[in-house]
Scaffold this active site. Structure first.
Site, PDB file in Angstrom:
ATOM      1  CG  HIS A   1      10.688  -3.102 -16.339  1.00  0.00           C
ATOM      2  ND1 HIS A   1      10.367  -2.054 -17.157  1.00  0.00           N
ATOM      3  CD2 HIS A   1      10.550  -2.641 -15.078  1.00  0.00           C
ATOM      4  CE1 HIS A   1      10.046  -1.008 -16.408  1.00  0.00           C
ATOM      5  NE2 HIS A   1      10.157  -1.332 -15.154  1.00  0.00           N
TER       6      HIS A   1
ATOM      7  CB  ILE B   1       4.001  -3.617 -10.055  1.00  0.00           C
ATOM      8  CG1 ILE B   1       2.614  -3.699 -10.711  1.00  0.00           C
ATOM      9  CG2 ILE B   1       4.676  -2.308 -10.441  1.00  0.00           C
ATOM     10  CD1 ILE B   1       1.703  -2.503 -10.418  1.00  0.00           C
TER      11      ILE B   1
ATOM     12  CG  ASN C   1      12.028  -5.883  -3.687  1.00  0.00           C
ATOM     13  OD1 ASN C   1      11.997  -5.535  -2.507  1.00  0.00           O
ATOM     14  ND2 ASN C   1      11.902  -5.028  -4.674  1.00  0.00           N
TER      15      ASN C   1
ATOM     16  CB  ALA D   1      -0.933  -0.023   1.210  1.00  0.00           C
TER      17      ALA D   1
ATOM     18  N   GLY E   1       0.728   1.331  -4.791  1.00  0.00           N
ATOM     19  CA  GLY E   1      -0.477   0.684  -4.243  1.00  0.00           C
ATOM     20  C   GLY E   1      -1.614   1.677  -4.033  1.00  0.00           C
TER      21      GLY E   1
HETATM   22  N1  APR Z   1       4.402  -7.536   2.324  1.00  0.00           N
HETATM   23  C1  APR Z   1       3.596  -6.538   1.890  1.00  0.00           C
HETATM   24  N2  APR Z   1       4.005  -5.288   1.694  1.00  0.00           N
HETATM   25  C2  APR Z   1       5.277  -5.021   1.928  1.00  0.00           C
HETATM   26  C3  APR Z   1       6.195  -5.999   2.371  1.00  0.00           C
HETATM   27  C4  APR Z   1       5.704  -7.310   2.563  1.00  0.00           C
HETATM   28  N3  APR Z   1       6.493  -8.282   2.995  1.00  0.00           N
HETATM   29  N4  APR Z   1       7.402  -5.406   2.516  1.00  0.00           N
HETATM   30  C5  APR Z   1       7.255  -4.122   2.179  1.00  0.00           C
HETATM   31  N5  APR Z   1       5.972  -3.889   1.833  1.00  0.00           N
HETATM   32  C6  APR Z   1       5.347  -2.649   1.442  1.00  0.00           C
HETATM   33  C7  APR Z   1       5.965  -1.428   2.091  1.00  0.00           C
HETATM   34  O1  APR Z   1       5.548  -1.302   3.443  1.00  0.00           O
HETATM   35  C8  APR Z   1       5.459  -0.308   1.201  1.00  0.00           C
HETATM   36  O2  APR Z   1       4.277   0.268   1.705  1.00  0.00           O
HETATM   37  O3  APR Z   1       5.473  -2.395   0.062  1.00  0.00           O
HETATM   38  C9  APR Z   1       5.179  -1.009  -0.136  1.00  0.00           C
HETATM   39  C10 APR Z   1       6.043  -0.487  -1.257  1.00  0.00           C
HETATM   40  O4  APR Z   1       5.694   0.828  -1.465  1.00  0.00           O
HETATM   41  P1  APR Z   1       6.725   1.982  -1.826  1.00  0.00           P
HETATM   42  O5  APR Z   1       7.951   1.833  -0.995  1.00  0.00           O
HETATM   43  O6  APR Z   1       5.990   3.263  -1.779  1.00  0.00           O
HETATM   44  O7  APR Z   1       7.162   1.602  -3.314  1.00  0.00           O
HETATM   45  P2  APR Z   1       6.364   1.839  -4.681  1.00  0.00           P
HETATM   46  O8  APR Z   1       6.799   3.127  -5.266  1.00  0.00           O
HETATM   47  O9  APR Z   1       4.921   1.613  -4.460  1.00  0.00           O
HETATM   48  O10 APR Z   1       7.017   0.683  -5.569  1.00  0.00           O
HETATM   49  C11 APR Z   1       6.799  -0.676  -5.266  1.00  0.00           C
HETATM   50  O11 APR Z   1       7.177  -1.416  -7.522  1.00  0.00           O
HETATM   51  O12 APR Z   1       8.079  -0.298  -9.357  1.00  0.00           O
HETATM   52  C12 APR Z   1       8.314  -1.193  -8.320  1.00  0.00           C
HETATM   53  O13 APR Z   1      10.642  -0.845  -7.890  1.00  0.00           O
HETATM   54  C13 APR Z   1       9.342  -0.657  -7.389  1.00  0.00           C
HETATM   55  O14 APR Z   1       9.657  -2.739  -6.261  1.00  0.00           O
HETATM   56  C14 APR Z   1       9.064  -1.448  -6.161  1.00  0.00           C
HETATM   57  C15 APR Z   1       7.555  -1.598  -6.174  1.00  0.00           C
END
Ligand code: APR
Length: 326
Positions: A187, A130, A107, A22, A26
């Protein structure tokens, strides 16, 4: 009087869309899905109360806009039960100086847990991944979940093509609406933008008045590095609006059985000469998920570029194997 659902007629229900992660993407996924009335939305995250806060704020926005999505946030995987579509952004985003591949280690661990839980609670879902590095993450998801290849797809090509289309529009002054672009491969910086299959209202890009090989090469190069350009500007994260819009276009094509053609990471089993590899190829997305991978004839140099792009994905998959993930 409540009308009984037991009267022998068919009933429809809203689609359930679960966002795993989220964060920046998200939240925008949820906003765009609600604005397009795609269904009810569940935002999941491991950070306590973050998804609940974003969901409530979004839910309250639907009253202003007159939308009909129920939007909830959760830290409990059980709440994604029965989701029709799951969109995964869980993970860490790229910081300046980090390549997508640097993200692999962190990741991969996250994706394994996500896949196990999606399998447990939403085993019938169509899944759009994604999280980066994209091709390796979608591969890992499919291996851990065991989902059929029709149900698992990586969002990358729609975004890469959108970037290419934007740059073509900037260069020519023609509306993005009339521009189609074609991108193949992984990608990453080795992706393969295909200019001769990119068109302005049907006119191949190389034939468009005023276009030169130099201009095309510059736009292709900017497309390849498009993710890094945003990372360098934002400084604290990676792109989120265009990635979210791209995954929502894919979601719409599945939910409405549109059968649009998108470049996306699909599991190739012989297509384009790849075996058991997720890589960006043109696919038909419809109510049955990835309904078809479209194979087009490539020139020798295009084929070589695609092979090189695939080999960088294969390297990452090998690392996943060495780390014991697949
Ligand atoms: N389970 C669920 N959510 C998680 C977990 C997990 N184990 N670990 C981290 N998260 C959540 C984080 O808490 C965070 O809210 O994933 C979210 C990632 O959000 P952002 O850091 O804002 O990243 P975002 O810009 O949304 O990108 C997400 O997409 O494009 C790709 O490289 C980018 O891998 C990244 C992903």
């Amino acid at each position: 009087m409540e009308i009984s659902k037991e009267q022998g007629f068919n009933t429809f229900r809203r689609a359930k869309i679960a966002m795993i992660g989220a964060g920046m993407i998200g939240g925008n996924l949820a906003l765009m899905a609600a604005q397009k009335n795609l269904g009810d939305i569940v935002l999941f995250d491991v950070v306590e109360s973050l998804p609940q806060g974003k969901a409530l704020d979004l839910y309250e926005s639907t009253a202003v806009d007159g939308l009909n999505s129920v939007i909830t946030g959760t830290n409990n995987y059980k709440d994604i039960s029965g989701a029709d579509i799951v969109i995964i952004t869980a993970g860490i985003a790229r910081k300046p100086g980090m390549s997508r591949d640097d993200l692999l280690n962190t990741n991969a661990g996250i994706m394994k847990t996500v896949a196990e839980n999606v399998k447990k609670y939403a085993s019938e879902a169509f899944v759009i991944v994604i999280s980066n590095p994209l091709d390796a993450m979608v591969y890992l998801f499919q291996k851990v979940s065991g989902f059929k290849r029709e149900r698992v797809i990586g969002m990358a090509g729609v975004l890469d093509a959108a970037r290419f289309r934007t740059f073509i529009s900037m260069e020519t002054g023609i509306s993005v609406e009339d521009i189609n672009a074609f991108v193949l491969g992984g990608h990453g910086d080795t992706m393969v933008p295909l200019s001769r299959y990119s068109t302005l209202a049907g006119i191949p890009l190389p034939d468009f008045p005023g276009m030169t090989p130099e201009k095309i090469a510059a736009m292709e190069d900017r497309t390849r590095k498009g993710g890094g350009e945003i990372v360098a500007l934002l400084k604290t994260g990676s792109a989120f609006y265009a990635p979210a819009a791209s995954a929502i276009a894919m979601t719409e094509s599945i939910i409405h059985d549109k059968k649009r053609i998108f470049p996306a990471a699909a599991l190739c089993k012989g297509e384009y000469g790849f075996n058991d590899l997720f890589i960006g190829v043109p696919v038909v997305l419809g109510g049955r998920g990835v309904e078809k991978i479209i194979e087009v004839k490539l020139t020798e140099s295009e084929q070589a570029a695609l092979k090189e792009s695939a080999s960088s994905v294969e390297e990452l998959v090998e690392v996943l194997g060495k780390m014991g993930y697949v």
